[in-house]
Design an enzyme around this catalytic site. Structure first.
Site, PDB file in Angstrom:
ATOM      1  N   HIS A  65      34.469  45.608  38.604  1.00 21.54           N
ATOM      2  CA  HIS A  65      34.409  44.149  38.543  1.00 21.54           C
ATOM      3  C   HIS A  65      33.046  43.657  38.048  1.00 21.54           C
ATOM      4  CE1 HIS A  65      34.423  39.994  40.477  1.00 21.54           C
ATOM      5  NE2 HIS A  65      35.599  40.008  39.886  1.00 21.54           N
ATOM      6  N   LYS A  77      28.426  32.590  42.125  1.00 26.28           N
ATOM      7  CA  LYS A  77      28.138  33.168  43.441  1.00 26.28           C
ATOM      8  C   LYS A  77      26.623  33.121  43.623  1.00 26.28           C
ATOM      9  CE  LYS A  77      31.967  35.408  41.822  1.00 26.28           C
ATOM     10  NZ  LYS A  77      32.358  35.503  40.405  1.00 26.28           N
TER      11      LYS A  77
END
Length: 397
Positions: free
Chosen positions: A318, A148
């Site tokens: 996460h 990302k």
């Protein structure tokens, strides 16, 4: 009996084919890979832990772009926040800003063909990454670009655990609130994010922009020393092993999926034998099948040696982080699992600034306050057939 033998033979052939496909696919992926010595950089870095706050800042910076926007995500969905994100990119492209968007083919499977056509009509350069291809179809289906990365005008960068989708802004009832760690970077390290994006872009589009100075403007020196370290299914295990073995007093690991390799598990056990304090934070709820069960055997061994294991209770955890003593903090895209270690493309930021590390430790302290400590007795009681199944497919988890 004949039918059973036929079914057994078919299953055996399928298993052998999958095994051969995976072996050959991984061999092909590793061909030519060399360890990269990542330079030390100095940038100004902020950390975001809540999706709404991150995306407010992220979208604001995208809207200010004047020259180019380069974005790589593992997941972009077909929901309201995804549409808002894509509309911002269209608006910037209409203004004359160069926009390149690279999405993992499997992670972003909800993206429709008509959406891609719309992006291209607005002048956005679009490509999928890691599209499954024969002959090693099964392996390439597994090998994902899990990075990302965002670079804006070559001067502002983002890297971390958040993707684009409603769960990341707390709109999924099962997984809310979503807890993650994402970095915003201004300074020298942005050039390294840019380089990795353009390497991935070259791989997928055969367009080489690495020598174009327009994407590498002069950058100021920031206050926080760090390294940007990419991995492509190799060498990440070596990096994590080195971190663990350098520990003098304490190790913290935060991950949504704790599925270590045998080497890393042994490294952690050896660290405990040296008197190192080991703390592990994982989520109570799971977003993927069998990942929790796959962690149990390793966690039991570490609990037997005195580790503290916490399950995050209020939402879904996460974040991907490792902190060694007060000296180095890893935040990035790689989970502490076999898939990140040996299959996926990942990218991590290793930070060596004590004031910033203390800021991250304060975040972790808060997360542990929203967690419950897991006992060895409780974990022993969780043995079931799911754990057995998870062991069989652990290399893919």
């Amino acid at each position: 009996m004949t039918i059973l033998l036929t079914i057994a033979a078919i299953l055996l052939i399928i298993a052998l084919w999958l095994s051969l496909d995976f072996t050959l696919g991984r061999k092909k992926q590793l061909q030519g890979l060399k360890r990269v010595n990542s330079p030390f950089r100095a940038s100004n870095i902020d950390i975001f832990t809540k999706g709404p706050e991150l995306f407010a800042d992220f979208f604001s910076e995208l809207k200010k772009a004047t020259h180019h926007i380069h974005i790589l995500f593992y997941i972009v969905k077909d929901d309201n926040i995804s549409k808002e994100f894509l509309n911002i990119l269209k608006e910037k492209a209409d203004e004359g800003v160069e926009v390149r968007l690279l999405l993992d083919r499997m992670g972003s499977f909800p993206i429709k063909k008509k959406t891609i056509e719309s992006l291209k009509r607005h002048g956005i350069h679009f490509s999928f990454a890691h599209t499954p291809k024969p002959p090693c179809l099964f392996y390439t289906f597994q090998a994902r670009n899990h990075r990302k990365i965002t670079i804006i005008d070559g001067k502002i960068g983002y890297i971390g655990g958040f993707n684009i989708g409603k769960e990341y802004i707390n709109l999924d009832p099962k997984l809310s609130p979503w807890r993650d760690y994402h970095l915003k970077m201004i300074g020298e390290g942005v050039a390294d994010l840019q380089k990795e994006f353009l390497i991935d872009w070259l791989k997928e589009t055969n367009t080489n922009l690495l020598a174009n100075n327009a994407y590498f403007p002069a950058l100021h020196t920031g206050k926080i020393q760090h390294q940007i370290v990419p991995s492509k299914g190799a060498f990440l295990e070596d990096t994590f092993s080195s971190l663990i073995n350098r520990a003098k007093t304490k190790i913290f690991i935060g991950t949504p999926y704790f599925i270590p390799s045998e080497r890393l598990l042994n490294d952690l056990i050896a660290a405990q034998a040296r008197g190192i304090t080991l703390t592990i934070l994982v989520p109570k709820v799971s977003d993927h099948i069998l990942v929790k069960e796959a962690s149990y055997s390793s966690l039991r061994k570490l609990l037997e040696n005195g580790a503290e294991v916490y399950e995050f209770q209020t939402g879904f955890y996460h974040a991907k982080t490792i902190i060694i003593d007060d000296e180095v903090c890893d935040i990035g895209t790689a989970n502490f699992d076999r898939r990140s270690l040996f299959i996926n493309y990942e990218i991590n930021c290793y930070i060596y600034d004590q004031p910033f590390i203390k800021k991250v430790q304060a975040v972790i302290k808060q997360d542990i306050q929203h967690s419950r400590q897991l006992s060895l007795t409780e974990l022993k009681q969780r043995r079931n057939i799911k754990e057995w199944a998870a062991r069989l497919i652990a290399p893919l988890l």
